[in-house]
Design an enzyme around this catalytic site. Structure first.
Site, short mmCIF file in Angstrom:
data_model
loop_
_atom_site.label_atom_id
_atom_site.label_comp_id
_atom_site.label_asym_id
_atom_site.label_seq_id
_atom_site.Cartn_x
_atom_site.Cartn_y
_atom_site.Cartn_z
N CYS A 133 0.73 -1.27 -0.12
CA CYS A 133 -0.14 -0.04 0.19
C CYS A 133 0.82 1.31 -0.08
O CYS A 133 0.38 2.53 -0.43
CB CYS A 133 -0.81 -0.04 1.17
SG CYS A 133 -0.08 -0.57 2.68
N HIS A 166 -2.01 7.00 3.00
CA HIS A 166 -0.49 7.09 3.37
C HIS A 166 -0.01 8.19 2.51
O HIS A 166 -0.19 8.59 1.38
CB HIS A 166 0.09 5.78 2.81
CG HIS A 166 -0.24 4.57 3.43
ND1 HIS A 166 -1.10 4.42 4.55
CD2 HIS A 166 0.11 3.22 3.24
CE1 HIS A 166 -1.06 3.13 4.87
NE2 HIS A 166 -0.40 2.29 4.40
#
Ligand SMILES: NC(=O)c1ccc[n+]([C@@H]2O[C@H](COP(=O)([O-])OP(=O)(O)OC[C@H]3O[C@@H](n4cnc5c(N)ncnc54)[C@H](OP(=O)(O)O)[C@@H]3O)[C@@H](O)[C@H]2O)c1
Length: 373
Positions: free
Chosen positions: A160, A252
């Site tokens: 990710c 993120h």
């Protein structure tokens, strides 16, 4: 017909393609369920998880997303992980402790497994794909049949945190990235459920995510690499990553500095980001964002709370592009770890698999005859 959002590649006209989901009960699994409920090509008909959940109705298990659990899924039973059961195409959101063996067994038994798990990403026979950056790497699946004897296939999407970095470096490929430093500020949902203990997570920064820095460094080289003579030759870019966990729910953020071999201007880089586009956009795949990279010029963007959900969570956001006195250029990027970094990435990979005609060939055709890979 590729490019038609309502039907994939002239296949099963009038009917959706049935799909299954391994690890259906986890954090990523629930995002799969949510995204598949609205998918124009796929219909989720089969769910599997651990023995803890097997035998129960999906609707009787905890549901942790704000979006409602789709009505037709509530009644589906959760099965145990037995290869050979379930549809030809299965997604995997399995815990890495079980994904390795289980996914290989499903592929061997004739399933196409589109996985999120880390286990097979660096396997030389397994494509690690971002469809905008390296769709040609799908060609590696030939080796799975030849060398492993698998009747189906296995393809993976990146970690990710890797996906945002590899996407922006993909956009900068023509300027020849040479060295990169990246510091991540990763959301709590990236650790699954229940994830990090609340007393560790609240109002805190955790300066280590086990194994994550190596994934950013090596997966990015594989994704940017070149497929030649049946093997991916990793890109020479050198990456130094530091990864941290911060009290953000989803998204993120990454602070990146990059050294480019080619001399360039800020305008060139902005144009490279904003104009970046690939196979998913050309084919108008259902999960493709119109622009894979969204550029922000306001100095306080991108922010997870404001930007992570835009474009369905499938775009990578870039902002604060400026000169770096050490490596040349620096910027901040943001991507949705549960969507572009997990379930949405796998859906886009599966759409690519369908448009390449691979599903039928898994059973009937000769994979090597798929010359358009
Ligand atoms: N979270 C992210 O941002 C993210 C992003 C990219 C990739 N990933 C990867 O995606 C995968 C799932 O992550 P997650 O965050 O959703 O984790 P999670 O919430 O812990 O879910 C794990 C899933 O695996 C199943 N499972 C666990 N042990 C099992 C066993 N022994 N046998 C069969 N099934 C088992 C669980 O079933 P039960 O509920 O029955 O235990 C659950 O469905 C992991 O490989 C992770 O590394 C996560």
């Amino acid at each position: 017909m590729p490019g038609d959002r309502d039907q994939p590649a002239g296949r099963r006209l009038g009917a959706k393609i049935e799909v299954g989901l391994l690890g259906a009960t986890g954090a990523v699994g629930q995002h799969f369920v949510r995204l598949l409920a609205e998918h124009p090509w796929f219909r989720l008909t089969w769910l599997a998880a651990s023995e803890r959940s097997a035998g129960r109705r999906y609707g009787d298990l905890p549901w942790r997303l704000a979006a409602p659990l789709p009505e037709d899924i509530t009644k589906l039973p959760v099965e145990s992980l037995r290869a050979g059961n379930g549809p030809e195409l299965v997604f995997s959101a399995l815990d890495a402790a079980v994904a390795g063996e289980c996914e290989a067994e499903f592929a061997a038994r004739g399933h196409w497994v589109v996985s999120n798990a880390r286990n097979h990403r660096m396997d030389p026979c397994v494509p690690l794909v971002i469809p905008e950056v390296n769709p040609d790497h799908l060609g590696l699946v030939h080796r799975q049949r030849a060398e492993r004897g698998w009747r189906g296939g296995l393809i993976t999407n990146p970690n990710c945190a890797t996906v945002g970095l590899a996407m922006v470096l993909g956009a900068l490929r023509w300027f020849a990235p040479r060295r990169v430093t990246v510091t991540t500020l990763q959301a709590l949902s990236g650790a699954g459920y229940p994830g990090v203990a609340s007393l560790d997570a609240a109002a805190n920064v955790i300066p280590n995510i086990e194994g994550e820095e190596e994934k950013l460094e090596t997966e990015t080289q594989k994704i940017l690499g070149t497929l030649e003579a049946g093997a991916v030759h990793g890109h020479a870019v050198r990456i130094s990553a530091q990864t941290t966990r911060v009290p953000v729910l989803d998204g993120h953020t990454e602070a990146v500095s990059v050294e480019l071999e080619e001399h360039t201007t800020r305008e060139d880089l902005l144009a490279a980001f904003a104009g970046f586009s690939g196979t998913p956009q050309a084919l108008a795949l259902p999960s493709a964002p119109p622009h894979p990279i969204v550029v922000h010029e306001r100095p306080d963007r991108p922010q997870p709370r404001l930007d992570v959900d835009s474009y369905g969570g499938m775009a990578v956001h870039v902002g604060r592009l400026r000169a770096c006195p050490v490596l040349g250029w620096k910027f901040v990027l943001l991507s949705h770890n549960m969507v572009r970094g997990a379930a949405g990435a796998a859906l886009l990979n599966a759409e690519l698999v369908v448009t390449r005609g691979l599903l039928e060939s898994a059973y009937e055709g000769d994979l090597a005859a798929s010359s358009h890979l």
